[in-house]
Design a protein around this motif. Structure first.
Motif, PDB file in Angstrom:
ATOM      1  N   SER A 115     -16.788  -3.960  19.785  1.00  0.00           N
ATOM      2  CA  SER A 115     -17.969  -4.332  20.824  1.00  0.00           C
ATOM      3  C   SER A 115     -18.583  -3.385  21.344  1.00  0.00           C
ATOM      4  O   SER A 115     -19.740  -3.421  21.605  1.00  0.00           O
ATOM      5  N   TYR A 116     -18.061  -2.199  21.363  1.00  0.00           N
ATOM      6  CA  TYR A 116     -18.447  -0.927  21.777  1.00  0.00           C
ATOM      7  C   TYR A 116     -19.749  -0.083  20.890  1.00  0.00           C
ATOM      8  O   TYR A 116     -20.590   0.167  21.123  1.00  0.00           O
ATOM      9  N   ILE A 117     -19.321  -0.170  19.609  1.00  0.00           N
ATOM     10  CA  ILE A 117     -19.990   0.576  18.563  1.00  0.00           C
ATOM     11  C   ILE A 117     -20.781  -0.059  17.829  1.00  0.00           C
ATOM     12  O   ILE A 117     -21.480   0.573  16.935  1.00  0.00           O
ATOM     13  N   LEU A 118     -21.044  -1.376  17.855  1.00  0.00           N
ATOM     14  CA  LEU A 118     -21.831  -2.367  16.979  1.00  0.00           C
ATOM     15  C   LEU A 118     -23.385  -1.571  16.796  1.00  0.00           C
ATOM     16  O   LEU A 118     -23.894  -1.547  16.032  1.00  0.00           O
ATOM     17  N   MET A 119     -23.771  -1.061  17.954  1.00  0.00           N
ATOM     18  CA  MET A 119     -25.192  -0.498  18.029  1.00  0.00           C
ATOM     19  C   MET A 119     -25.252   0.507  17.292  1.00  0.00           C
ATOM     20  O   MET A 119     -26.194   0.911  16.644  1.00  0.00           O
ATOM     21  N   ASP A 120     -24.345   1.321  17.421  1.00  0.00           N
ATOM     22  CA  ASP A 120     -24.152   2.756  16.839  1.00  0.00           C
ATOM     23  C   ASP A 120     -24.015   2.527  15.312  1.00  0.00           C
ATOM     24  O   ASP A 120     -24.467   3.362  14.338  1.00  0.00           O
ATOM     25  N   VAL A 121     -23.199   1.264  14.884  1.00  0.00           N
ATOM     26  CA  VAL A 121     -23.219   1.069  13.346  1.00  0.00           C
ATOM     27  C   VAL A 121     -24.343   0.931  12.611  1.00  0.00           C
ATOM     28  O   VAL A 121     -24.606   1.507  11.690  1.00  0.00           O
ATOM     29  N   ASP A 122     -25.361   0.410  13.336  1.00  0.00           N
ATOM     30  CA  ASP A 122     -26.704   0.553  12.827  1.00  0.00           C
ATOM     31  C   ASP A 122     -27.365   1.739  12.453  1.00  0.00           C
ATOM     32  O   ASP A 122     -27.741   2.054  11.383  1.00  0.00           O
ATOM     33  N   LEU A 123     -27.093   2.591  13.287  1.00  0.00           N
ATOM     34  CA  LEU A 123     -27.919   4.141  13.366  1.00  0.00           C
ATOM     35  C   LEU A 123     -27.017   4.955  12.097  1.00  0.00           C
ATOM     36  O   LEU A 123     -27.699   5.581  11.193  1.00  0.00           O
ATOM     37  N   LEU A 125     -25.595   3.597   9.315  1.00  0.00           N
ATOM     38  CA  LEU A 125     -25.739   2.868   8.130  1.00  0.00           C
ATOM     39  C   LEU A 125     -27.096   3.490   7.705  1.00  0.00           C
ATOM     40  O   LEU A 125     -27.649   3.685   6.697  1.00  0.00           O
ATOM     41  N   LYS A 126     -28.262   3.571   8.870  1.00  0.00           N
ATOM     42  CA  LYS A 126     -29.333   4.193   8.602  1.00  0.00           C
ATOM     43  C   LYS A 126     -29.381   5.594   8.111  1.00  0.00           C
ATOM     44  O   LYS A 126     -30.091   5.942   7.012  1.00  0.00           O
ATOM     45  N   LEU A 127     -28.506   6.335   8.659  1.00  0.00           N
ATOM     46  CA  LEU A 127     -28.401   7.791   8.431  1.00  0.00           C
ATOM     47  C   LEU A 127     -27.630   7.773   7.113  1.00  0.00           C
ATOM     48  O   LEU A 127     -28.328   8.824   6.080  1.00  0.00           O
ATOM     49  N   ALA A 128     -26.841   7.079   6.708  1.00  0.00           N
ATOM     50  CA  ALA A 128     -26.118   6.943   5.497  1.00  0.00           C
ATOM     51  C   ALA A 128     -27.059   6.848   4.337  1.00  0.00           C
ATOM     52  O   ALA A 128     -26.955   7.312   3.152  1.00  0.00           O
ATOM     53  N   PRO A 158     -27.570  -4.866   8.990  1.00  0.00           N
ATOM     54  CA  PRO A 158     -29.078  -4.817   8.962  1.00  0.00           C
ATOM     55  C   PRO A 158     -29.761  -4.777   7.725  1.00  0.00           C
ATOM     56  O   PRO A 158     -29.448  -4.362   6.773  1.00  0.00           O
ATOM     57  N   LYS A 159     -31.125  -5.282   7.882  1.00  0.00           N
ATOM     58  CA  LYS A 159     -31.856  -5.371   6.682  1.00  0.00           C
ATOM     59  C   LYS A 159     -32.209  -4.075   6.012  1.00  0.00           C
ATOM     60  O   LYS A 159     -32.607  -4.383   4.675  1.00  0.00           O
ATOM     61  N   GLY A 160     -32.143  -2.859   6.582  1.00  0.00           N
ATOM     62  CA  GLY A 160     -32.610  -1.788   6.078  1.00  0.00           C
ATOM     63  C   GLY A 160     -31.695  -1.397   4.975  1.00  0.00           C
ATOM     64  O   GLY A 160     -31.847  -0.531   3.902  1.00  0.00           O
TER      65      GLY A 160
END
Length: 551
Positions: A115-123, A125-128, A158-160
């Motif tokens: 629950s703490y890291i979900l927003m960071d997972v989006d970033l 995956l974007k960087l990867a 994420p759709k990205g």
């Protein structure tokens, strides 16, 4: 020694990365302390794997200066922030330097951490994705969480991600959802070759089907117990239900399909070679149609209804079928299998089965796992000289007397390679020794594995007599769980006396008289001068003891 280390460190990074890729993840991380060159090699290692176990302090030793966590386990938030910062820095190193990421793997088991890291997972995956990642492997806590109102809460991919043209493999584990908007995106997985979806959540029954149809180069598909989220009219909350159907059509490169927990599947893939299907548990009958996959070589079914007619039609439909495995299937009492191509056959816990006739001259391996009844008759009408038949049973002590007849019913008798037995007793049973006498020599087998025997010592003599009167094994292997039985077997084999034999008459000699020599074999080197009981005590708990018998 230092000179040798320098020579190794000076190897090209592509070679050092190849070395690291063959190491376990923790060992690969430890290479960073060997030298500055190895530290730089670690920072540019294109296989990035992160786990919440790292929050307990299992970071690479090179990072301990900056990543040293407080000793107190109460400072959870600080540890999470350090973990987030660590992952971001590793990814930015690749992004900022234009380095390609081969694999990004994230494993999170802790629900609170997730629950703490979900927003960071989006970033992340974007960087990867912008670093040309080829493999994404995401594991979040098993099963959907609930929000404050009791509705389903899950991480939406994420759709990205679908814009990552370099992506060749996508693995999504439980706790991840695929939104409908994701499926409507114009750019699809044109490079994807491997898709594995385990317990993924979708809002549209056909979302996964649509996703698969947009992967023209896909070669391997796994869809296991995925669920559909549907609104509850009374509460306006999302409820989880099983996927009902899945269709795979027009996939010209598809070679492997593994589907579990879906009631109906339809596959039209001309190059499909391997199919595993387990329907799960549904109130209504399940259906599978793969008749157009005529190049199929490997077929494994679980919990299916199999008739003799199905077997008669199977091999003409799939002339290249080499491996057939059926597990927990409901069978006809008699089945006939006929194939010149079949090389591997597995039958496990197939209820109702009483007779199996196998006409497969090129069959190399047959594995049969059954229940305690030992009533099935198995005949190999034509068999290869290389055929190995392995039988595995959990058998009630009371039914042990049926073992000899079962072994004799395997025709021809020389094909039985190994017999594994888990001999149990029901708690309420009062065990008494059984008298077992025979009038003819038992068939020979290569290996008898005793996985478990009852601990009641009054049954030891009966068990040994029945087993060796049912078959003459070249080897007997035992797990050291019952040292009392092993000692009894050793004494019985090594100190047998003529007056204690089990002959039914003077005309027929039992195994007691036929046994010529016995040797004890163990992979652990132990002093030959010590007695057997001491040797047994010295054996590791996972080390098997073997008796080699010569009849």
């Amino acid at each position: 020694m230092e000179h040798d280390e320098d020579r190794l460190s000076n190897l090209p990074k592509v070679i050092l990365h190849s070395i690291m890729s063959r190491l376990p993840e923790e060992d690969a991380a430890k290479t960073s302390v060997l030298s500055k060159d190895w530290l730089e090699t670690w920072y540019t290692f294109p296989i990035l794997s992160f786990s919440d176990s790292q929050i307990t302090g299992l970071f690479p030793p090179s990072d301990l200066g900056r990543m040293l966590f407080p000793e107190s386990m109460d400072d959870f938030v600080t540890k999470i922030e350090n973990f987030i910062d660590y992952v971001k820095r590793r990814l930015l190193r690749f992004y900022d330097n234009g380095l390609a990421i081969k694999k990004f793997k994230l494993v999170v088991d802790n629900v609170e951490l997730c629950s703490y890291i979900l927003m960071d997972v989006d970033l992340w995956l974007k960087l990867a994705g912008e670093s040309g990642v080829e493999v994404l492997d995401l594991y979040l806590p098993d099963g959907p969480d609930q929000d404050e109102e009791g509705g389903i809460k899950y991480y939406v991919l994420p759709k990205g991600v679908i814009e990552v043209k370099s992506l060749t493999e996508l693995v999504l584990m439980p706790g991840i959802g695929v939104d409908t908007a994701f499926m409507n995106h114009s750019i699809k997985f044109f490079s994807l070759r491997v898709l594995s979806l385990w317990g993924v959540l979708v809002r549209d029954e056909h979302a996964i089907e649509h996703l698969i149809s947009c992967c023209p180069l896909i070669e391997h598909i796994t869809v296991s117990f995925c669920s559909v989220l549907r609104p509850n009219g009374a509460t306006n909350r999302l409820l989880e239900g099983s996927m009902k159907s899945l269709s795979m059509v027009g996939l010209l490169k598809l070679k492997t399909v593994d589907v579990r927990g879906i009631q109906e599947i339809y596959i039209d893939a001309p190059c499909l070679e391997k199919l595993f299907y387990c329907p799960g548990y549904f109130d209504e009958p399940f259906k599978i149609d793969f008749d157009r996959c005529q190049n199929l070589k490997y077929l494994s079914l679980m919990r299916d209804i199999i008739t003799d007619k199905w077997f008669l039609e199977l091999f003409p439909k799939f002339p290249f079928l080499e491996s057939l495995k059926l597990n927990n299937c409901t069978m006809a009492e008699r089945i006939d299998i006929s194939s010149d191509q079949l090389k591997v056959l597995g039958l496990s816990n197939c209820s109702n089965l009483k007779e199996v006739n196998i006409d497969a001259p090129n069959l190399l391996s047959c594995v049969y796992h059954g229940d305690c009844s030992l009533e099935t008759i198995i005949s190999f009408l034509r068999s290869s000289s290389q055929l190995k038949v392995d039988m595995d049973f959990s058998i009630d002590y009371r039914h042990l007397c049926n073992l000899r007849e079962f072994v004799q019913n395997i025709k021809p008798q020389n094909v039985l390679s190994s017999l594994s037995l888990f001999i149990f007793k029901r708690i309420a049973d009062v065990l008494h020794p059984m008298v077992f006498q025979v009038s003819s020599p038992p068939p020979s087998i290569k290996h008898l594995h005793l996985l478990y025997v009852p601990t009641n010592e009054t049954t030891f003599s009966s068990i040994v007599n029945i087993l060796l009167s049912s078959c003459c094994p070249a080897f007997i292997s035992l797990n050291p769980h019952s040292k009392a039985f092993i000692e009894f077997l050793y004494e019985t084999l090594m100190e047998r006396k003529g007056d204690d034999c089990f002959c039914s008459s003077s005309d027929t000699k039992c195994w007691w008289h036929g046994l010529k020599n016995v040797k004890v074999i163990s992979s652990v080197k132990i002093d030959e001068n010590i007695d057997f009981k001491t040797m047994l005590e010295l054996l590791p708990t996972d080390e098997k003891i073997n008796f080699m018998l010569e009849f």
